[in-house]
Design a protein around this motif. Structure first.
Motif, short mmCIF file in Angstrom:
data_model
loop_
_atom_site.label_atom_id
_atom_site.label_comp_id
_atom_site.label_asym_id
_atom_site.label_seq_id
_atom_site.Cartn_x
_atom_site.Cartn_y
_atom_site.Cartn_z
N GLN A 252 0.83 -1.19 0.00
CA GLN A 252 0.00 0.00 0.00
C GLN A 252 0.87 1.26 0.00
O GLN A 252 2.00 1.22 0.49
N VAL A 253 0.29 2.34 -0.50
CA VAL A 253 0.96 3.64 -0.50
C VAL A 253 -0.03 4.69 -0.02
O VAL A 253 -1.23 4.61 -0.31
N LEU A 254 0.47 5.66 0.73
CA LEU A 254 -0.37 6.73 1.27
C LEU A 254 -0.41 7.89 0.29
O LEU A 254 0.62 8.35 -0.20
N MET A 255 -1.63 8.35 -0.01
CA MET A 255 -1.82 9.47 -0.93
C MET A 255 -2.73 10.50 -0.25
O MET A 255 -3.50 10.18 0.65
N ALA A 256 -2.62 11.74 -0.74
CA ALA A 256 -3.50 12.81 -0.27
C ALA A 256 -4.19 13.42 -1.48
O ALA A 256 -3.60 13.51 -2.56
N TYR A 257 -5.43 13.84 -1.29
CA TYR A 257 -6.15 14.51 -2.38
C TYR A 257 -5.83 15.99 -2.28
O TYR A 257 -6.36 16.71 -1.44
N HIS A 258 -4.91 16.44 -3.14
CA HIS A 258 -4.43 17.82 -3.10
C HIS A 258 -5.43 18.76 -3.75
O HIS A 258 -5.78 18.60 -4.92
N ASN A 259 -5.87 19.73 -2.99
CA ASN A 259 -6.87 20.68 -3.47
C ASN A 259 -6.37 21.49 -4.66
O ASN A 259 -7.11 21.72 -5.61
N LEU A 260 -5.12 21.92 -4.63
CA LEU A 260 -4.57 22.77 -5.68
C LEU A 260 -4.57 22.05 -7.03
O LEU A 260 -4.89 22.64 -8.06
N TYR A 261 -4.21 20.77 -7.03
CA TYR A 261 -4.09 20.01 -8.27
C TYR A 261 -5.35 19.19 -8.58
O TYR A 261 -5.42 18.56 -9.62
N ASP A 262 -6.30 19.16 -7.64
CA ASP A 262 -7.54 18.42 -7.82
C ASP A 262 -7.24 16.97 -8.20
O ASP A 262 -7.81 16.43 -9.15
N SER A 263 -6.32 16.36 -7.44
CA SER A 263 -5.88 15.01 -7.76
C SER A 263 -5.30 14.34 -6.51
O SER A 263 -4.75 15.00 -5.64
N TRP A 264 -5.39 13.01 -6.49
CA TRP A 264 -4.66 12.24 -5.50
C TRP A 264 -3.18 12.31 -5.87
O TRP A 264 -2.82 12.21 -7.04
N ALA A 265 -2.34 12.48 -4.87
CA ALA A 265 -0.90 12.64 -5.13
C ALA A 265 -0.10 12.19 -3.91
O ALA A 265 -0.62 12.02 -2.81
N TRP A 266 1.21 12.05 -4.15
CA TRP A 266 2.13 11.76 -3.06
C TRP A 266 2.14 12.92 -2.08
O TRP A 266 1.58 13.98 -2.33
N LEU A 267 2.82 12.76 -0.97
CA LEU A 267 2.92 13.81 0.03
C LEU A 267 4.28 14.48 -0.08
O LEU A 267 5.25 13.84 -0.48
#
Length: 188
Positions: free
Chosen positions: A57-72
């Motif tokens: 598994q990998v941890l992702m965050a939904y970044h508001n600026l990019y409107d996408s799930w992304a790495w931290l």
């Protein structure tokens, strides 16, 4: 070992990393101020590929600026120890208190383009993130939380699911798939 020495001795994984490594080294050797955002054209960021202990598994965050799930990750903001910056960013963006490096070595290098955007009511011109990525580990059973000014969700994904969750094709193909392939090939 200084960041310059770490990048000099880093063995690129692929053509993208080899090209980006040379770009990073050229800027560092010119003596540019790269550790703070006072350089509006390019500055250091530190990212983390946060994996579960079983590496499934990998941890992702939904970044508001990019409107996408992304790495931290985020800006160095004057910190020259980019591993410490990556750990700081993961803790800030996910609420995790227990996260550790799988290895203190650089896991990946990227020069990332950032389009001009509004942040906190102010325009930020297009620029480059000179990114150093670290492989970190955390327990998916630990609680996570959002950092509301940056992300609206944080969650664990299977390795392939993490790639598919991103809505940024370049990141999917060039970054996240690379990180997963490298994780599996190196058996870390």
């Amino acid at each position: 070992m200084s960041l310059l020495n770490q990048i000099e001795t880093y063995q690129p994984w692929n053509e993208q990393e080899a090209a980006d490594r040379e770009g990073l080294l050229a800027r560092m050797r010119r003596g540019e101020d790269l550790y703070t955002r006072s350089n509006p054209e390019a500055h250091f960021t530190a990212s983390a590929w946060v994996v579960s202990p079983d590496r499934k598994q990998v941890l992702m965050a939904y970044h508001n600026l990019y409107d996408s799930w992304a790495w931290l990750g985020g800006h160095a903001d004057g910190q020259q120890d980019l591993l410490a910056a990556a750990l700081r960013e993961v803790r800030e963006e996910s609420g995790l208190t227990e996260v550790r490096p799988v290895t203190p070595e650089i896991f990946s290098l990227e020069i990332l383009t950032v389009d001009g955007h509004e942040k906190h009511g102010r325009y930020v011109s297009s620029h480059l993130h000179l990114n150093v990525t670290y492989l970190l580990e955390a327990d998916p059973a630990l609680p996570v939380r959002c950092k509301l000014d940056e992300n609206s969700r944080v969650g664990w994904f299977g390795l392939e699911e993490a790639v598919a969750a991103s809505t940024e094709p370049w990141f999917q193909e060039r970054i996240y798939k690379k990180l997963n392939a490298k994780l599996m090939a190196l058996g870390l």
